[in-house]
Design an enzyme around this catalytic site. Structure first.
Site, PDB file in Angstrom:
ATOM      1  N   ASP A  13       0.844  -1.186   0.000  1.00 45.80           N
ATOM      2  CA  ASP A  13       0.000   0.000   0.000  1.00 45.80           C
ATOM      3  C   ASP A  13       0.887   1.247   0.000  1.00 45.80           C
ATOM      4  O   ASP A  13       2.091   1.165   0.288  1.00 45.80           O
ATOM      5  CB  ASP A  13      -0.899  -0.017   1.242  1.00 45.80           C
ATOM      6  CG  ASP A  13      -1.897   1.120   1.251  1.00 45.80           C
ATOM      7  OD1 ASP A  13      -2.541   1.351   0.219  1.00 45.80           O
ATOM      8  OD2 ASP A  13      -2.001   1.796   2.286  1.00 45.80           O
ATOM      9  N   ASP A  15      -0.505   5.155   0.679  1.00 47.61           N
ATOM     10  CA  ASP A  15      -0.925   6.149   1.672  1.00 47.61           C
ATOM     11  C   ASP A  15      -0.804   5.559   3.075  1.00 47.61           C
ATOM     12  O   ASP A  15      -1.366   4.500   3.371  1.00 47.61           O
ATOM     13  CB  ASP A  15      -2.375   6.578   1.430  1.00 47.61           C
ATOM     14  CG  ASP A  15      -2.531   7.410   0.169  1.00 47.61           C
ATOM     15  OD1 ASP A  15      -1.957   8.505   0.102  1.00 47.61           O
ATOM     16  OD2 ASP A  15      -3.225   6.938  -0.760  1.00 47.61           O
TER      17      ASP A  15
END
Length: 273
Positions: A13, A15
Site C-alpha cells: 500500500d 498512503d
C-alpha cells in the site's frame, strides 16, 4: 509468530505506508533499495484512485525512489480492468466522479465517458464509477444520482471512509459513496480493498503464488482484511490509520505488526540470500 523468510513477492500500500500526503515516510529510500538488492518483485497497490500510474511514478521520483509504471496498480486501474472484462467498452457509457486516476484508465480501455448534462435516455450512463474527487460538486452528485435512479450500475473504486494526509485524517471516497447511497438506495460494488479483486490482479502481475506473497498496509479494515479474504499473509505498519488496539478489538489481524517501513527494511535485510 511466523518467520518472515519465504517471501517471493510483495503487494504494498502507499498512503500511510510510504507517505502522508506529500510527506515521505522516513526510510523510504532504504526500503526500496532493500527491495532492489533482494531482487524482490512488488506491486504498489493503492485504493487511492486520484492519480494515474504515471503520476505515482513521478511522485515517488520526487521522493528519490524510482519505480516503473508496471509496478503500480491503483483502484482506478483495477476498476477499469474489471469492467472491461464484463462489459463491451466501445458500447458502454460511464459517468465518473473522480480525478484523472479514475477517468484515464477507463478511457485507455475504450469506454465512453459522459458529462454533467448527459442524463437523457440516449446519452446517460450505463455505469456510475465513483472515486475520490477533490473537485466534488453538487452537479456531479446530482448527475450521478440521476443516472443511478435511471438504472445505471454503481461501482466504487474503493470504500475508504478516511484518508491519511500530512494535515491529518480526512474523509475518503467511502463518504461520497455513502451520500449517493443515502439519496438513491443503491449500494455500490467495491473494487478496491478489502475486496479481493485488486489483490488478485496484483498477484497476476507479480506471477507469484499466494502462499509466498505478503501484503503490506496500514489499514486493518482494508489492507489487512483484503489480504485475509485473498488468503495471503499480511504485515501492518503503525504509521498510518490503524493501531494495535484496533487489531486487539477485531476478530482478524495481520501476520506481523511493526512500527513503520524502517522495520520492514530490517526484515528484508534479514532474509536468507
Amino acid at each position: 509468530m511466523q518467520e518472515f523468510n519465504d517471501v517471493r513477492g510483495l503487494i504494498i500500500d502507499m498512503d500511510g505506508v510510504l507517505w502522508h500526503g506529500d510527506r515521505a515516510q522516513t526510510g523510504i529510500g532504504d526500503f526500496f533499495q532493500a527491495l532492489r538488492n533482494r531482487q524482490l518483485p512488488f506491486v504498489l497497490a493503492t485504493n487511492n484512485a486520484s492519480m494515474t500510474a504515471e503520476q505515482y511514478v513521478a511522485k515517488l521520483a520526487g521522493m528519490g525512489v524510482e519505480v516503473g509504471v508496471h509496478e503500480i496498480l491503483t483502484s482506478g486501474m483495477a476498476t477499469a480492468l474489471y469492467l472491461a472484462q464484463r462489459y463491451q467498452p466501445q458500447s458502454t457509457r460511464v459517468f465518473v466522479i473522480g480525478g484523472i486516476g479514475a477517468r484515464q484508465p477507463l478511457i485507455d480501455l475504450g469506454f465512453t465517458l459522459t458529462g454533467l448534462n448527459d442524463t437523457e435516455p440516449q446519452t446517460r450512463a450505463h455505469l456510475v464509477v465513483c472515486g475520490m474527487d477533490r473537485e466534488l460538486s453538487w452537479d456531479k452528485l446530482a448527475t450521478a444520482t440521476l443516472n443511478l435512479r435511471a438504472g445505471a450500475h454503481f461501482i466504487g473504486t474503493n470504500g475508504d471512509m478516511s484518508l491519511p494526509t500530512e494535515r491529518g485524517e480526512t474523509h475518503g471516497n467511502g463518504a461520497i459513496l455513502a451520500a449517493l447511497t443515502a439519496t438513491t438506495g443503491v449500494k455500490p460494488m467495491i473494487i478496491g480493498k478489502p475486496e479481493p479483486i485488486i489483490y488478485r490482479q496484483a498477484l497476476g502481475l507479480l506471477n507469484t503464488p499466494p502462499e509466498r506473497t505478503i501484503a503490506i498496509g496500514d489499514r486493518l479494515d482494508t489492507d489487512i482484511l483484503g489480504a485475509v479474504r485473498t488468503d495471503i499473509r499480511s504485515l501492518m505498519v503503525l504509521s498510518g490509520v490503524s493501531s494495535r488496539a484496533d487489531v486487539e478489538a477485531a476478530d482478524f489481524g495481520p501476520t506481523w505488526i511493526v512500527p513503520d517501513i524502517r522495520d520492514v527494511t530490517r526484515m528484508l535485510l534479514d532474509l536468507p540470500a
